[in-house]
Scaffold this active site. Sequence first.
Site, short mmCIF file in Angstrom:
data_model
loop_
_atom_site.label_atom_id
_atom_site.label_comp_id
_atom_site.label_asym_id
_atom_site.label_seq_id
_atom_site.Cartn_x
_atom_site.Cartn_y
_atom_site.Cartn_z
N SER A 80 0.74 -0.93 -0.04
CA SER A 80 -0.17 0.40 -0.07
C SER A 80 0.30 1.25 0.21
CB SER A 80 -0.60 0.19 1.20
OG SER A 80 -0.35 0.35 2.57
N GLY A 81 2.15 0.56 -0.10
CA GLY A 81 2.53 1.83 -0.60
C GLY A 81 2.57 2.90 -1.87
N GLY A 126 3.68 2.39 -4.90
CA GLY A 126 3.44 1.80 -5.52
C GLY A 126 2.54 1.21 -6.15
N VAL A 173 2.44 -10.76 3.10
CA VAL A 173 2.58 -11.99 1.94
C VAL A 173 3.49 -12.87 2.44
CG1 VAL A 173 2.65 -12.29 -0.27
CG2 VAL A 173 0.95 -10.15 0.05
N GLU A 192 17.78 14.56 7.23
CA GLU A 192 16.56 15.41 8.11
C GLU A 192 16.77 15.15 9.78
OE1 GLU A 192 14.85 15.57 4.38
OE2 GLU A 192 14.45 13.99 5.17
N GLN A 198 9.31 8.22 -6.54
CA GLN A 198 8.56 8.54 -7.85
C GLN A 198 9.04 7.29 -9.08
OE1 GLN A 198 7.07 10.49 -10.26
NE2 GLN A 198 6.53 12.01 -8.59
#
Length: 494
Positions: free
Chosen positions: A16-17, A19, A83, A178, A328
């Site tokens: 569910s990221g 991709g 999975v 960061e 991306q």
Amino acid sequence: MTEVVPDRHKVVVIGSGFGGLFGTKALRRSDVDVTMIAKTTHHLFQPLLYQVATGILSEGEIAPPTREVLASQENARVLLGEVTEVDLTAKTVTHHVLGRETVTPYDSLIVAAGAGQSYFGNDHFSEYAPGMKSIDDALELRGRIFGAFELAELADEDEEIDHLLTFVVVGAGPTGVEMAGQIAELAHRTLRKDFRRINTREARVVLLDAAPQVLPPFGEKLGGKAQRELEKLGIEVQLGAMVVDVDERGLEVQDKDGTRRRIDAVTKIWAAGVSASPLGRTLSEQTGAALDRAGRISVNPDLTLPGHPEVFVVGDMISLDRLPGVAQVAIQGAKYAAKEIDNRINGRSPQGPFEYFDKGSMAIISRFRAVAMVGKLRLTGVIAWFMWLAVHLVYITRFLNPVTALLHWFVSFIGRGRSERTTTEQQIFARAALNRLERGAADLVTPPGAFDAARAMIELTKKAEDERANAELSQAERRRAAEAERAEAGRSSS
């Protein structure tokens, strides 16, 4: 309720990221049934995890519920589970959650299971130096970071205070930079008036990396600029330093010349290295596709597996043309795979090989300090910071309310406040406690079949006990009746 058409093309999406979610949404107008299987119920905007860990944003602001995001997509459903097996011959996906097993068939498969933290073969380091890959990681780190200041306020000895107020970040990539910058901001600005015994501005923040420069993908010039900005914040940047051991109270480092030294620090954050999902190995064993050192699987130019054109692999799991492990790549790859599936079921010609369009990279160092690389353009300082802010707001608006995020950013970056500072002991220690169970959380839950069997056994046992009790009662009543008859006969004879 989503209606599944029996003969319609079935697409299973693993993950569910970026991709998984973008692949699912790209199929919203296709004549297919889509089943997304993921081990969490949310889509995680992973680039902002460090802001959850340092109290800027809440977890809900970077992790919208997947079901809510897909609620209006009638051809999609979401299943919770990790999975554990993909059978390419039978075309099935097996997933588990708390001891419950589910098998889901597919006609086309998009594998977007992402990557986890890599400790380079030293997985035991994770107990003392959590990574930055999940909401659980961020909440645990939030507890560890803010908890260190609280414990330092209670400490009696200066040495103990020093150990508690030393924060080590391993990995000088974007996440590490960061995180180090935000811990420095916390100590030097946010918390400087909150404690009475300790001076939070004396906190030591160390950024370690075995590489020779900060932010290697950004090039030598931007990396050098970022390092100077970090040092202005009081962060100790130690390069060419490889971590060789980690324990509860610190870590051991080996420098380029081979010498070893120890850094005593209670709070360690691991932001170095990634390892692709173990599903990559499962797929490799069935197809013969090669794996690289990070566990990424080699795919065809159209992102399919050798000999299995119905299986697409996207995002951090793939080894193709040295593509970077960034959002991306996952987004564009998932959209490409979805379009290819739609072309096939509609009899259209296939696309050409997958081509990645690099939209640039950026990293924030602290408020009003950032670096950005877009094409040939190299930016630093306030301009790069505002560019970072704009890009992240654009992404957040796709699934979340940008107003709350913008408000929290304003409070954190313009003022001193951080609204998300609530921590508990459970956040810090729950992961370690679960890891000590043989099957994790599944050991705390009775599987449905076992529960039914146990309940049936209890009912049988109770029934047997009731029957035995009734029998004993009847026997006792017969004895009393016999005794009464004997007593009556005795009185009559007398």
